[in-house]
Enzyme design. Structure first.
Site, PDB file in Angstrom:
ATOM      1  N   GLY A  61       0.852  -1.189   0.000  1.00 47.24           N
ATOM      2  CA  GLY A  61       0.000   0.000   0.000  1.00 47.24           C
ATOM      3  C   GLY A  61       0.875   1.221   0.000  1.00 47.24           C
ATOM      4  O   GLY A  61       2.095   1.122   0.105  1.00 47.24           O
ATOM      5  N   CYS A  88       5.092  -6.273   1.792  1.00 49.86           N
ATOM      6  CA  CYS A  88       5.403  -4.844   1.877  1.00 49.86           C
ATOM      7  C   CYS A  88       4.606  -4.175   3.005  1.00 49.86           C
ATOM      8  O   CYS A  88       4.838  -4.462   4.172  1.00 49.86           O
ATOM      9  CB  CYS A  88       5.160  -4.173   0.520  1.00 49.86           C
ATOM     10  N   HIS A 176       8.029  -6.927  -2.948  1.00 49.65           N
ATOM     11  CA  HIS A 176       6.827  -7.216  -3.747  1.00 49.65           C
ATOM     12  C   HIS A 176       7.068  -8.461  -4.590  1.00 49.65           C
ATOM     13  O   HIS A 176       7.585  -8.356  -5.712  1.00 49.65           O
ATOM     14  CB  HIS A 176       6.522  -6.039  -4.678  1.00 49.65           C
ATOM     15  N   ASP A 234     -14.578  -9.741 -24.925  1.00 46.28           N
ATOM     16  CA  ASP A 234     -15.390 -10.003 -23.745  1.00 46.28           C
ATOM     17  C   ASP A 234     -16.819 -10.426 -24.092  1.00 46.28           C
ATOM     18  O   ASP A 234     -17.322 -11.420 -23.578  1.00 46.28           O
ATOM     19  CB  ASP A 234     -15.434  -8.765 -22.831  1.00 46.28           C
ATOM     20  N   LYS A 381      -8.673 -10.354 -17.917  1.00 47.31           N
ATOM     21  CA  LYS A 381      -8.691 -10.403 -19.387  1.00 47.31           C
ATOM     22  C   LYS A 381      -7.966 -11.634 -19.958  1.00 47.31           C
ATOM     23  O   LYS A 381      -8.475 -12.306 -20.849  1.00 47.31           O
ATOM     24  CB  LYS A 381      -8.017  -9.132 -19.926  1.00 47.31           C
TER      25      LYS A 381
END
Ligand code: XMP
Length: 526
Positions: A61, A88, A176, A234, A381
């Site tokens: 964050g 993190c 990360h 889509d 996606k």
């Protein structure tokens, strides 16, 4: 009628502390073949636990744990016996909540950093190198792990860069792991999921198809459904999935507004129908759109007109389908290709009856009395493309680059005429052909081809002076279209596209390359 979201399998919850890391983490978990869902950090712990998560991941964050109003986490989260992995900011929250020390060292670490693994047989790092590159982005640093935790890695700046408590199934890393620059990040994440949390990697998009087909069949019963096809991935995949579930009880509507690219309407009319067997109603509305757009050059006005005409044509088609339906088969459902990022970005709710204009059929009416079927609500996606592939859709549709609802209408700078559309269609087809031939389709996010119809420049072609229009090539690289960079394309491919366009497309005597990132430029010109 409100939309009913599809039933979710047991999930790994990714708690979103902001800064766009959560979506990437959720994708990486799914790449490890474990189903994941994102929840906001404001969700009470009891509510998270009520979802029976298999594990919980706390994302990074933007904040310092000591900043005023910084999001926090209830200690109860770590005491429920559910495996937790803090990354993190999530790592620092875990450290402070459990009695470790996090302080502001004054030495910020940002970017690629060398991580020294001190416990070669740890759950997270076992089987990865002692020295590895990770991606860091933090100011505060952990200087003492909570009691009962083993420190497993450090950096030159941070003494406690990772820790774990195997017995309590609590794990954390300062870096990360979801970012590509962390060379062993995916492995570390998988070690948490498989070894730390004991989860089996069984989730696939194939499961999604089976689950959705069964659920849609049950919901629709003997009613009928309508789906607007835009030619994009889509709506095509959503329609194919619903078609598999209810067959001829589905009717698809394709509005040909004349703003499509070369061959796209035929792809929907022929290839898509051949692959799925779907019932398709094609409405040829080209004249109507051209008439409505005549003389309009303002981009926003164009978008409004295209949206408005689209709704009118769609409503008309829909009324015809309803009128033709048998009495025992009411048309109750509307299929939408809403994806997971849309769901997360609109608050992660369980669906609304209103259909938002950013959905991929280019803006549908807001007062439709339909119940929504959104079979792709759980998917990213790339997962939608996998489902499309498994359903046997043609590659040209499954791997199609994003194309805006208003189509070529917003790629003509100036007003829209049939001649200009034809010209742009030719130039766009050439660019696409050459990009495909050079094998660049999967490297480039999309490559709008833009006609500057309001601009003319002097050229020389054959023996004569010309005064033609420029064509702009806008190849971009991106992960999500929110930000983008211009693609450093090979010069020889650019040269070929340029030569072909100026030779083959009448009235075009110049091809230019757009070398602007987003921001400041948007991807489309209008
Ligand atoms: P921009 O130009 O805002 O585009 O950087 C971001 C992405 O969205 C697509 N785009 C649209 N898609 N309806 C759509 O369905 C629209 O009105 C629209 N405008 C832009 C664009 O192609 C890019 O992928």
């Amino acid at each position: 009628m409100p939309a009913v979201p599809p039933a979710a399998p047991d999930a790994v919850l990714v708690v979103d502390f902001g800064a766009q890391y959560a979506q990437l983490i959720a994708r990486r978990v799914r790449e490890a073949r474990v189903y994941s869902e994102i929840v906001p950090s404001t969700m009470p712990v009891a509510e998270m636990l009520a979802k029976n998560p298999k594990a919980i991941i706390l994302s990074g964050g933007p904040s310092s744990v000591y900043a005023e109003g910084a999001p926090s986490v209830d200690r109860a989260l770590f005491e429920a016996g559910v495996p937790v992995f803090g990354m993190c900011y999530g790592f620092q929250l875990m450290a402070t909540a459990l009695g470790g020390t996090v302080d502001n060292t004054g030495s910020r670490e940002y970017g690629r950093t060398a991580l020294h693994v001190s416990q070669a047989d740890s759950t997270l790092f076992g089987g990865t190198p002692d020295e590895q590159q990770v991606w860091m982005s933090h100011g505060d640093a952990c200087s003492a792990a909570p009691e009962g935790f083993t420190v497993t890695a450090s950096t030159d700046v941070v003494p406690v860069a990772a820790f774990e408590n195997d017995e309590k199934k609590l794990f954390g890393v300062q870096h990360h792991p979801e970012v590509m620059h962390s060379t062993h990040g995916q492995q570390v994440l998988e070690h948490f999921l498989y070894r730390g949390a004991g989860i089996e990697p069984t989730w696939t998009t194939g499961n999604v198809i089976e689950e959705q087909v069964a659920a849609i069949r049950e919901r629709v019963g003997s009613s009928r459904a309508i789906c607007g096809l835009s030619g994009g991935v889509d709506s095509a995949v959503a329609a194919a999935l619903v078609q598999k579930a209810i067959g001829s009880q589905l009717t698809c509507v394709y509005v040909d507004h004349g703003l499509m690219r070369k061959g796209e309407t035929e792809q929907v009319e022929k290839d898509f129908v051949a692959a799925t067997g779907v019932q398709l109603k094609v409405v040829d509305a080209q004249e109507r759109f051209l008439a409505a757009l005549a003389g309009v050059s303002d981009p926003e006005q164009k978008r409004k007109i295209i949206g408005r005409e689209f709704i009118r044509v769609f409503e008309q088609a829909q009324a015809e389908i309803i009128a033709e339906a048998e009495p025992g088969e009411p048309v109750e459902f509307l299929v939408q290709g809403t994806l997971y990022p849309d769901v997360v970005e609109s608050g992660g709710g369980s669906g609304t009856a209103n259909i938002k204009s950013h959905h991929n059929v280019g803006g549908l009416p807001e007062d439709l009395e339909f119940s929504l079927i959104e079979p792709l609500r759980q998917l990213f996606k790339d997962e939608v493309r996998m489902v499309g592939q498994e359903l046997g859709l043609p590659d040209e549709i499954v791997h199609r680059q994003p194309f805006p609802g208003p189509g070529l209408g917003i790629r003509i700078v100036g007003d829209i005429t049939r001649e200009r559309l034809d010209l742009l269609r030719e130039a766009d087809a050439i660019a696409r052909e050459e990009l495909t031939a050079a094998g660049l389709d999967r490297d480039i996010w999309q490559c709008p081809v833009v006609l500057l119809a309001d601009v003319r420049s002097v050229g020389v072609q054959g023996d004569g002076r010309t005064y033609g229009h420029p064509i702009v090539l806008r190849p971009v690289s991106s992960e999500d279209a929110m930000t983008a960079d211009w693609t450093r394309m090979p010069y020889d491919v650019l040269a070929k596209i340029s030569t072909r366009i100026t030779n083959e497309v009448p009235d075009v005597n110049r091809v230019v390359l757009d070398v602007t990132s987003k921001p400041p430029g948007t991807i489309e010109w209008e």
